[in-house]
Design a protein around this motif. Structure first.
Motif, PDB file in Angstrom:
ATOM      1  N   ARG A 259       0.831  -1.210   0.000  1.00 37.40           N
ATOM      2  CA  ARG A 259       0.000   0.000   0.000  1.00 37.40           C
ATOM      3  C   ARG A 259       0.863   1.255   0.000  1.00 37.40           C
ATOM      4  NH1 ARG A 259      -6.099  -0.364   1.929  1.00 37.40           N
ATOM      5  NH2 ARG A 259      -6.185   0.482  -0.173  1.00 37.40           N
ATOM      6  N   SER A 260       2.023   1.189   0.646  1.00 36.58           N
ATOM      7  CA  SER A 260       2.930   2.334   0.671  1.00 36.58           C
ATOM      8  C   SER A 260       3.579   2.550  -0.693  1.00 36.58           C
ATOM      9  CB  SER A 260       4.010   2.105   1.740  1.00 36.58           C
ATOM     10  OG  SER A 260       4.932   3.169   1.764  1.00 36.58           O
ATOM     11  N   ALA A 261       3.992   1.456  -1.334  1.00 39.16           N
ATOM     12  CA  ALA A 261       4.678   1.565  -2.627  1.00 39.16           C
ATOM     13  C   ALA A 261       3.710   1.847  -3.771  1.00 39.16           C
ATOM     14  CB  ALA A 261       5.447   0.281  -2.911  1.00 39.16           C
ATOM     15  N   HIS A 262       2.451   1.416  -3.611  1.00 38.81           N
ATOM     16  CA  HIS A 262       1.456   1.567  -4.676  1.00 38.81           C
ATOM     17  C   HIS A 262       0.174   2.169  -4.087  1.00 38.81           C
ATOM     18  CE1 HIS A 262       4.021  -0.948  -7.268  1.00 38.81           C
ATOM     19  NE2 HIS A 262       4.171  -1.725  -6.214  1.00 38.81           N
ATOM     20  N   PRO A 263       0.223   3.438  -3.708  1.00 42.22           N
ATOM     21  CA  PRO A 263      -0.918   4.049  -3.005  1.00 42.22           C
ATOM     22  C   PRO A 263      -2.191   4.160  -3.832  1.00 42.22           C
ATOM     23  CG  PRO A 263       0.717   5.710  -3.612  1.00 42.22           C
ATOM     24  CD  PRO A 263       1.344   4.389  -3.876  1.00 42.22           C
ATOM     25  N   ASP A 264      -2.090   4.014  -5.144  1.00 37.44           N
ATOM     26  CA  ASP A 264      -3.288   4.133  -5.989  1.00 37.44           C
ATOM     27  C   ASP A 264      -4.076   2.835  -6.078  1.00 37.44           C
ATOM     28  OD1 ASP A 264      -2.659   6.781  -6.504  1.00 37.44           O
ATOM     29  OD2 ASP A 264      -1.507   6.293  -8.308  1.00 37.44           O
ATOM     30  N   LEU A 265      -3.530   1.746  -5.575  1.00 39.24           N
ATOM     31  CA  LEU A 265      -4.222   0.464  -5.654  1.00 39.24           C
ATOM     32  C   LEU A 265      -5.321   0.367  -4.605  1.00 39.24           C
ATOM     33  CD1 LEU A 265      -1.320  -2.112  -6.187  1.00 39.24           C
ATOM     34  CD2 LEU A 265      -2.749  -0.999  -7.917  1.00 39.24           C
TER      35      LEU A 265
END
Length: 434
Positions: A259-265
């Protein structure tokens, strides 16, 4: 849900002098198996909040200072969620977001997502103690903005808890829960609810942990044996623990990294990444199992690949079965949107029953029915009069007894069945590769 059990068994690691800080870090075999140093070059869980629904979290533990938000104590003797007289919640928080202590944070326990924040929600003060409901804890965590909810505890099915879990999932929260430590096929809740990431365990050799239960829609497995954890109830401040509780904490930390690396997911797309990058444990690969397997789901979580691999986002809801739409969850969604109101329905009351032609047809049928009913009642009254006074003299004659209607028999709900493993756990294997 009261009386739920912690899914970790802890053993004393040693007194403070005997357990050196360097020794603690050296014993964290899971970090080496995950190749955590390489993961942290890409993601540390920053800007992500993980709610730990448990016995509280000791915010004063040296490895957790600055990591623990205020949270809330929802127990009947509520004081502070930043206290933990049991130690279980503190252990989970350390595996998720411990930062160690001393120069460079090189001493003590380090979590897999060391920059994530912990939101402690205390709903039990001790293992098996009756506290507040799990449902209230889940709803509180969601409303406080939790991105991931860690539930390293288990119990029985409860409709209120189920609706709260549905609410969390619909609010884009990753919910992670443990399968249990009985080593049998048994449904444990909330792990068995649809949409929950249900976590079993592997041991330090990479094989399915012998006490890891299954049957709760197992999704993933993670380290569940010989984990060094933060625990202030021991003099050293640490313990060695076994249990799917620990495995759940590692999967929650993995979700925080993604979630931190891919906040748009979305939450579902985060789960998709965790599933698509998992690895079938050891020799299980040889039999080419159909996934998800009832014992290990899609395999061992591999957070490095989940963070770094180029994986299509997939559907917003993710690959897991989704909870059914319930009236309670619909009401929750309505209450979270202050602009919605049932009075805004421009169709009006007529269209609540269908188009006008249908409505008028229904009215006609009702009127005809009323006429028929009146005729029948008049005829019955006339017949009763003739029977009760057959001579028409107003004297007492035989009276027809009222008719008795059989009641509807309520069917008992079907039970849930479980049994012992049909085969022994797989042989040992090497720790999971990244």
């Amino acid at each position: 849900m009261v009386g739920t059990g912690a899914l970790t068994g802890a053993l004393l690691l040693g007194s403070a002098p005997a357990a050196s800080a360097d020794d603690i870090r050296d014993r964290q075999w899971a970090l080496e198996a995950f190749d955590a140093d390489k993961i942290w070059q890409r993601s540390t869980g920053k800007d992500v909040t993980v709610a730990v629904l448990d016995t509280g979290v000791d915010a004063a533990h040296p490895d957790l200072r600055g990591q623990v938000l205020k949270g809330k104590d929802l127990t009947k003797k509520g004081t502070s969620a930043q206290e933990d007289t049991d130690g279980h919640g503190t252990a989970m928080a350390g595996l998720i977001a411990g930062r160690g202590h001393g120069p460079g944070g090189n001493s003590g326990v380090k979590g897999l997502a060391p920059d994530a924040k912990i939101l402690p929600v205390r709903y039990q003060r001790k293992d098996f103690e009756a506290g507040t409901s799990l449902a209230a804890s889940v709803r509180y965590a969601v409303r406080q903005g939790a991105d991931v909810i860690n539930i390293s505890r288990g119990g029985h099915q409860n409709s209120e808890d189920k609706r709260a879990i549905e609410y969390a999932i619909k609010q884009d929260v990753v919910v992670v829960a443990a399968t249990g430590n009985e080593g049998i096929k048994k449904r444990t809740y909330p792990a068995a609810y649809p949409g929950v990431v249900s976590v079993g365990g592997v041991d330090d050799r990479g094989a399915v942990w012998q006490d890891s239960s299954w049957g709760s829609n197992t999704t993933l497995v993670a380290p569940a044996a010989k984990n060094v954890v933060t625990n202030s109830t021991y003099e050293s401040g640490y313990a060695i623990a076994n249990g799917t509780s620990d495995a759940t904490a590692y999967v929650s930390a993995s979700a925080a990294l993604v979630r931190s690396a891919h906040p748009d997911l979305t939450a579902g797309q985060v789960i998709n990444r965790l599933i698509k990058t998992a690895k079938v444990p050891g020799p299980e690969e040889a039999r080419n199992p159909k996934l998800p397997d009832e014992k290990f789901g899609y395999g061992v979580v591999r957070p490095y690949r989940a963070v770094t691999y180029d994986i299509p986002a997939g559907a917003k809801a993710g690959p897991l079965a989704q909870p059914d739409k319930s009236s309670d969850s619909a009401a929750d969604e309505a209450s979270s949107d202050s602009g919605s109101s049932s009075s805004d329905d421009s169709a009006g009351w007529m269209f609540a029953l269908g188009p006008p032609i249908v409505l008028f047809g229904l009215i006609f049928v009702v009127l005809v029915g009323l006429v028929v009913l009146v005729v029948i009642l008049i005829k019955r009254k006339d017949r009763r009069d003739r029977v009760s006074d057959p001579w028409g003299s107003g004297g007492s004659g035989p009276v027809v007894p009222p008719q008795q209607y059989p009641g509807q028999q309520v069917q008992a709900p079907s039970g849930q069945f479980g049994g012992p493993p049909t085969s022994p756990p797989p042989p040992p294997n090497q720790p999971p590769s990244r």
